[in-house]
Design a protein around this motif. Structure first.
Motif, PDB file in Angstrom:
ATOM      1  N   GLY A   5      -2.154   2.964  20.713  1.00 10.77           N
ATOM      2  CA  GLY A   5      -0.989   3.808  20.873  1.00 10.77           C
ATOM      3  C   GLY A   5      -0.865   4.948  19.874  1.00 10.77           C
ATOM      4  N   VAL A   6      -1.824   5.079  18.978  1.00 12.14           N
ATOM      5  CA  VAL A   6      -1.742   6.108  17.941  1.00 12.14           C
ATOM      6  C   VAL A   6      -1.862   7.504  18.558  1.00 12.14           C
ATOM      7  N   LYS A   7      -0.927   8.369  18.183  1.00  8.02           N
ATOM      8  CA  LYS A   7      -0.942   9.767  18.628  1.00  8.02           C
ATOM      9  C   LYS A   7      -1.010  10.732  17.455  1.00  8.02           C
ATOM     10  N   CYS A   8      -0.702  10.222  16.281  1.00  6.48           N
ATOM     11  CA  CYS A   8      -0.606  11.052  15.085  1.00  6.48           C
ATOM     12  C   CYS A   8      -1.201  10.298  13.898  1.00  6.48           C
ATOM     13  N   VAL A   9      -2.001  11.001  13.106  1.00  7.10           N
ATOM     14  CA  VAL A   9      -2.626  10.405  11.929  1.00  7.10           C
ATOM     15  C   VAL A   9      -2.238  11.226  10.705  1.00  7.10           C
ATOM     16  N   ILE A  10      -1.705  10.541   9.701  1.00  7.12           N
ATOM     17  CA  ILE A  10      -1.340  11.178   8.441  1.00  7.12           C
ATOM     18  C   ILE A  10      -2.301  10.676   7.370  1.00  7.12           C
ATOM     19  N   LEU A  11      -2.871  11.606   6.621  1.00  6.95           N
ATOM     20  CA  LEU A  11      -3.854  11.262   5.605  1.00  6.95           C
ATOM     21  C   LEU A  11      -3.398  11.695   4.221  1.00  6.95           C
ATOM     22  N   ASP A  12      -3.527  10.801   3.273  1.00  7.41           N
ATOM     23  CA  ASP A  12      -3.452  11.153   1.864  1.00  7.41           C
ATOM     24  C   ASP A  12      -4.838  11.682   1.495  1.00  7.41           C
ATOM     25  N   ASP A  22       9.897  15.359   9.031  1.00  7.52           N
ATOM     26  CA  ASP A  22       9.882  16.715   9.600  1.00  7.52           C
ATOM     27  C   ASP A  22       8.754  16.874  10.621  1.00  7.52           C
ATOM     28  N   LEU A  23       7.583  16.326  10.308  1.00  5.84           N
ATOM     29  CA  LEU A  23       6.450  16.406  11.238  1.00  5.84           C
ATOM     30  C   LEU A  23       6.749  15.674  12.543  1.00  5.84           C
ATOM     31  N   LEU A  24       7.378  14.518  12.437  1.00  2.00           N
ATOM     32  CA  LEU A  24       7.700  13.742  13.629  1.00  2.00           C
ATOM     33  C   LEU A  24       8.636  14.520  14.549  1.00  2.00           C
ATOM     34  N   LYS A  25       9.621  15.176  13.956  1.00  2.00           N
ATOM     35  CA  LYS A  25      10.546  15.998  14.752  1.00  2.00           C
ATOM     36  C   LYS A  25       9.809  17.180  15.377  1.00  2.00           C
ATOM     37  N   LYS A  26       9.045  17.877  14.578  1.00  2.00           N
ATOM     38  CA  LYS A  26       8.368  19.090  15.035  1.00  2.00           C
ATOM     39  C   LYS A  26       7.390  18.809  16.174  1.00  2.00           C
ATOM     40  N   TYR A  27       6.654  17.685  16.072  1.00  2.00           N
ATOM     41  CA  TYR A  27       5.615  17.375  17.063  1.00  2.00           C
ATOM     42  C   TYR A  27       6.043  16.292  18.055  1.00  2.00           C
ATOM     43  N   ASN A  28       7.312  15.880  17.978  1.00  2.00           N
ATOM     44  CA  ASN A  28       7.874  14.923  18.918  1.00  2.00           C
ATOM     45  C   ASN A  28       7.109  13.586  18.947  1.00  2.00           C
ATOM     46  N   HIS A  29       6.884  13.032  17.766  1.00  2.00           N
ATOM     47  CA  HIS A  29       6.243  11.720  17.651  1.00  2.00           C
ATOM     48  C   HIS A  29       7.259  10.694  17.157  1.00  2.00           C
ATOM     49  N   ALA A  30       7.087   9.465  17.579  1.00  2.00           N
ATOM     50  CA  ALA A  30       7.883   8.347  17.071  1.00  2.00           C
ATOM     51  C   ALA A  30       7.102   7.681  15.938  1.00  2.00           C
ATOM     52  N   LEU A  31       7.819   7.033  15.033  1.00  2.00           N
ATOM     53  CA  LEU A  31       7.159   6.347  13.915  1.00  2.00           C
ATOM     54  C   LEU A  31       6.088   5.373  14.391  1.00  2.00           C
ATOM     55  N   GLU A  32       6.350   4.686  15.499  1.00  2.00           N
ATOM     56  CA  GLU A  32       5.378   3.683  15.972  1.00  2.00           C
ATOM     57  C   GLU A  32       4.080   4.309  16.493  1.00  2.00           C
ATOM     58  N   ASP A  33       4.082   5.617  16.733  1.00  2.00           N
ATOM     59  CA  ASP A  33       2.876   6.324  17.192  1.00  2.00           C
ATOM     60  C   ASP A  33       2.012   6.823  16.044  1.00  2.00           C
ATOM     61  N   VAL A  34       2.460   6.589  14.799  1.00  2.88           N
ATOM     62  CA  VAL A  34       1.811   7.174  13.627  1.00  2.88           C
ATOM     63  C   VAL A  34       0.951   6.149  12.892  1.00  2.88           C
ATOM     64  N   LEU A  35      -0.241   6.595  12.539  1.00  6.09           N
ATOM     65  CA  LEU A  35      -1.149   5.855  11.659  1.00  6.09           C
ATOM     66  C   LEU A  35      -1.182   6.606  10.341  1.00  6.09           C
ATOM     67  N   PHE A  36      -0.937   5.914   9.255  1.00  5.02           N
ATOM     68  CA  PHE A  36      -0.929   6.526   7.921  1.00  5.02           C
ATOM     69  C   PHE A  36      -1.984   5.831   7.086  1.00  5.02           C
ATOM     70  N   ILE A  37      -2.872   6.615   6.481  1.00  2.28           N
ATOM     71  CA  ILE A  37      -3.888   6.055   5.577  1.00  2.28           C
ATOM     72  C   ILE A  37      -3.545   6.496   4.166  1.00  2.28           C
ATOM     73  N   GLY A  38      -3.216   5.529   3.330  1.00  2.00           N
ATOM     74  CA  GLY A  38      -2.848   5.794   1.941  1.00  2.00           C
ATOM     75  C   GLY A  38      -3.426   4.748   1.018  1.00  2.00           C
ATOM     76  N   ASP A  39      -3.333   5.007  -0.275  1.00  2.00           N
ATOM     77  CA  ASP A  39      -3.970   4.106  -1.232  1.00  2.00           C
ATOM     78  C   ASP A  39      -3.126   3.738  -2.443  1.00  2.00           C
ATOM     79  N   ASP A  40      -2.006   4.451  -2.666  1.00  2.00           N
ATOM     80  CA  ASP A  40      -1.264   4.215  -3.904  1.00  2.00           C
ATOM     81  C   ASP A  40       0.236   4.360  -3.658  1.00  2.00           C
ATOM     82  N   MET A  41       1.024   4.120  -4.663  1.00  2.00           N
ATOM     83  CA  MET A  41       2.469   4.002  -4.521  1.00  2.00           C
ATOM     84  C   MET A  41       3.182   5.225  -3.931  1.00  2.00           C
ATOM     85  N   PRO A  42       2.720   6.459  -4.129  1.00  2.00           N
ATOM     86  CA  PRO A  42       3.400   7.570  -3.458  1.00  2.00           C
ATOM     87  C   PRO A  42       3.357   7.481  -1.924  1.00  2.00           C
TER      88      PRO A  42
END
Length: 172
Positions: free
Chosen positions: A8-15, A91-111
């Motif tokens: 179901g991923v439509k959006c990928v956010i990368l650190d 802001d990105l979710l609003k701009k591109y009309n994505h829901a949180l459940e459609d997002v994959l986020f790859i991160g590694d640290d506390m930020p």
């Protein structure tokens, strides 16, 4: 379960640092900060974009080189020097009309923590900090800068039927 989520991923956010790099920064005498990137990650990013995934970069890094690298791969939105990643994500979710459940986020640290708590799929490199790994849906077998992004994007695109071996000929 991760495989169902990836479909179901439509959006990928990368650190960047610690995900797309190994987290080491070489600082030159004139203050420039140098990083190395994995070309296989780069290939997967540009291919994922061509296959219709929205890929965005949100990082605390402030390097113009980071911006140039991702512009060259076709990333439309690159946010540098960000301390409040959640505000940018919202802001990105609003701009591109994505829901949180459609997002994959790859991160590694506390930020990255608060964003990773909220998205549909949270992923970390093998060498991410423990608090991040604990909240993840998937922890890669690869360390940051060693193909984490390639692994996850390829899995995602394969599950979505968008990883076409016969047309994977675009160079990075």
């Amino acid at each position: 379960m991760i495989y169902t989520q990836l479909k179901g991923v439509k959006c990928v956010i990368l650190d960047v640092d610690g995900v797309l790099t190994n987290g080491n920064i070489l600082v030159t005498d004139d203050g420039n900060q140098l990083r190395t990137f994995n070309v296989k990650d780069g290939y997967a990013i540009q291919y994922a974009i061509k296959q219709g995934l929205d890929v965005f970069v949100i990082t605390g890094a402030k390097s113009e080189g980071v911006k140039i690298r991702f512009q060259g791969l076709g990333v439309k939105e690159i946010f540098l020097g960000i301390s409040d990643k959640l505000a940018v994500l919202e802001d990105l979710l609003k701009k591109y009309n994505h829901a949180l459940e459609d997002v994959l986020f790859i991160g590694d640290d506390m930020p990255d923590y608060i964003c990773m708590q909220r998205v549909g799929v949270a992923v970390a490199p093998a060498d991410a900090v423990e608090d991040i790994k604990k909240l993840c849906d998937y922890v890669s077998k690869f360390k940051g800068g060693e193909g984490v992004v390639r692994e996850v994007l390829e899995k995602t695109l394969r599950l979505q039927g968008k990883w076409h071996v016969d047309v994977l000929t675009t160079s990075v």
